[in-house]
Design an enzyme around this catalytic site. Structure first.
Site, PDB file in Angstrom:
ATOM      1  N   GLY A  53       0.820  -1.194   0.000  1.00  0.00           N
ATOM      2  CA  GLY A  53       0.000   0.000   0.000  1.00  0.00           C
ATOM      3  C   GLY A  53       0.867   1.262   0.000  1.00  0.00           C
ATOM      4  N   SER A  77       4.949  -5.519  -3.176  1.00  0.00           N
ATOM      5  CA  SER A  77       4.735  -4.081  -3.306  1.00  0.00           C
ATOM      6  C   SER A  77       5.412  -3.327  -2.158  1.00  0.00           C
ATOM      7  CB  SER A  77       3.242  -3.788  -3.395  1.00  0.00           C
ATOM      8  OG  SER A  77       3.007  -2.493  -3.875  1.00  0.00           O
ATOM      9  N   TYR A  78       4.653  -2.590  -1.318  1.00  0.00           N
ATOM     10  CA  TYR A  78       5.278  -1.837  -0.244  1.00  0.00           C
ATOM     11  C   TYR A  78       5.848  -2.741   0.847  1.00  0.00           C
ATOM     12  CZ  TYR A  78       6.334   2.344   2.427  1.00  0.00           C
ATOM     13  OH  TYR A  78       7.000   3.353   3.081  1.00  0.00           O
ATOM     14  N   ASP A 113       4.003  -6.532 -14.919  1.00  0.00           N
ATOM     15  CA  ASP A 113       3.633  -5.453 -14.001  1.00  0.00           C
ATOM     16  C   ASP A 113       4.265  -4.170 -14.499  1.00  0.00           C
ATOM     17  OD1 ASP A 113       3.033  -3.785 -11.862  1.00  0.00           O
ATOM     18  OD2 ASP A 113       4.591  -4.619 -10.563  1.00  0.00           O
ATOM     19  N   HIS A 130       1.418  -7.611 -11.033  1.00  0.00           N
ATOM     20  CA  HIS A 130       1.903  -7.164  -9.734  1.00  0.00           C
ATOM     21  C   HIS A 130       1.608  -8.190  -8.647  1.00  0.00           C
ATOM     22  CE1 HIS A 130       3.378  -3.978  -7.129  1.00  0.00           C
ATOM     23  NE2 HIS A 130       2.326  -4.116  -6.327  1.00  0.00           N
TER      24      HIS A 130
END
Length: 495
Positions: A119, A215-216, A412, A465
């Site tokens: 996020g 991701s984060y 991605d 992703h």
């Protein structure tokens, strides 16, 4: 410096905007414009380790209450499921929600894997558990579940953690906590979660433990790993020692400047933007000797021209179809785990907002001031500190002997394979095992290269992703190799 911050904000807003559309972008915009992170986000002297004694609380009788007897619409299974809350800060009233899917095979001896979505502000239950690597997927009716034959709990006991406070079902009784989240406190709270969770589930205390995420989580995973190792070395409380063996990160947001440059390179090489725009970005934004963004008005203009073009497709999988009908179906459509339904988000939202489902999961709705969301919005959630890069952390972890894998779904467009390749190149590591193919079910699953210090990089062919969503069989082969400590299959017959 102001110009660099502007371009970084444009990039970060785009990077994270897939979840709540404009709302997520506006949240990041308000954080950035507030000035609260101006001295933290750009610092080249970011101090990662923040040693605080673990907050240990009694867990007596709590495990039994967390047992999930069955989820509404769930097919029969033989493994156990648990869900509930672990207090991470009693004074503030912060508690994190977790969901545990025990191993389908040998739960008493299988390793423990913690999954973290990114996020920052997105749900590991709504993404990881229900759309990616969990044991179930949600039917198009939003009421029933079907099995995921490629679930990662085939070879591991998997914990999905909603982190930090304000994400998913996790909460804080101190409302100001939701406006002061950040990398440092998240690492401390995640560590406190683990210490207390292991006390609640002592049978896992000595198991091999791994951290995974996407991701984060490129920030979350190494920061949590460092916190664990720091406590293992220096804490006077031996009961807080955690048997961490490695981390694995997918399409990870690791180093903003190499990530940014790699994203623009990917857009150009995959015909999302014209050669002319790509050339302008490379000419005006980057010098030949540096990945750092350069101060030039033409750079900003080129980037502003590129972003809407890249946004014309699903930039988290540039070849994926679009959801055109967001309505649920009265009867479930025939599902296919191998071909992800583009409207899956809608099915998961409906399912996890069903009162019977929330009751079965032991979700505490009285502490959540809004319906369950896949990603928290800017009205209740903000972010305070993030370093531009966690590369020094990865290097530190490599010297500690941890197994570190970075993997990339190769379609991605937000944190693309070119970004991760640039990031690894920036580490200047000698190559141990040269670039080669790896295989799943007789086909090329992707490509891989191993570096000195036991850093493995792998691409997953045809994945976006959320790698386990788009290529579940290849993702399962990847995690099985990682957990076993072996290299990815060498040939079409070696899998």
């Amino acid at each position: 410096m102001a110009y660099k911050k502007l371009v970084f904000f444009v990039y970060l807003s785009f990077l994270l905007s897939h979840t709540n559309g404009k709302t997520q972008t506006q949240r990041l915009s308000s954080i950035y414009k507030s000035g609260k992170i101006k001295n933290r986000i750009g610092s080249s002297h970011y101090i990662y380790n923040n040693f605080e004694e673990a907050q240990v609380y009694s867990q007596e009788g709590l495990k039994e209450n967390d047992l999930i007897k069955g989820l509404p619409g769930q097919p029969p299974v033989r493994f156990k499921q648990y869900g509930g809350y672990v207090t991470v800060n009693q004074t503030a009233g912060r508690a994190f929600y977790y969901y545990l899917a025990e191993s389908q095979n040998s739960p008493n001896s299988s390793p423990l894997l913690l999954w973290l979505n990114g996020g920052p502000g997105c749900s590991s239950l709504g993404y990881g558990a229900m759309q990616e690597l969990g044991p179930f997927r949600v039917h198009s009716d939003g009421k029933t579940l079907y099995k995921n034959p490629f679930s990662w709990n085939q070879g591991a006991n998997v914990v999905f953690l909603e982190s930090p406070a304000g994400v998913g079902f996790s909460y804080s009784n101190t409302s100001s906590d939701l406006n002061s989240n950040g990398d440092r406190r998240t690492a401390v709270d995640n560590y406190n979660f683990l210490v207390n969770w292991f006390n609640r589930f002592p049978e896992y205390k000595d198991r091999d433990f791994y951290i995974a995420g996407e991701s984060y989580a490129g920030h979350y995973a190494p920061q949590l790993a460092q916190t664990i190792l720091y406590h293992n070395r220096y804490s006077s409380n031996t009961t807080t020692i955690i048997n961490l063996k490695g981390i694995i990160i997918g399409n990870g947001f690791i180093s903003s400047e190499t990530d940014m440059k790699g994203m623009y390179e990917f857009w150009g090489s995959h015909a999302l933007v014209s050669d002319e725009i790509t050339d302008q970005i490379m000419k005006y934004c980057y010098s030949s000797s540096s990945d750092s963004i350069q101060q030039h008005d033409a750079c900003n203009e080129a980037i502003k021209e590129a972003i809407p073009l890249a946004n014309a497709v699903n930039n988290y999988n540039i070849y994926a179809p679009t959801c055109f009908n967001h309505s649920l179906t009265q009867n479930p459509n025939k599902p296919s785990v191998l071909h992800m339904d583009p409207c899956t988000d809608d099915y998961v939202d409906a399912y996890l907002n069903t009162p019977q489902v929330q009751k079965a999961l032991h979700a505490n709705l009285t502490n959540i001031p809004y319906p369950w969301q896949r990603c928290s919005d800017d009205e209740v959630f903000s972010w305070q500190d993030m370093p531009r890069t966690v590369l020094p952390l990865l290097k530190e972890l490599m010297t500690s002997g941890l197994r570190i894998w970075l993997y990339s779904g190769d379609v991605d467009g937000n944190v693309p394979v070119t970004s991760t390749k640039n990031t690894i190149k920036d580490m200047k590591l000698p190559i141990k095992s040269s670039w080669r193919t790896w295989y799943v079910e007789g086909e090329v699953g992707g490509f891989t290269q191993v570096y000195e210090g036991e850093l493995t990089f792998a691409t997953i062919r045809g994945a976006g992703h959320e790698v386990p969503s788009y290529q579940p069989a290849r993702a399962l082969s990847l995690i099985n190799s990682f957990l076993a400590g072996i290299q990815l299959p060498y040939s079409s017959t070696d899998y």
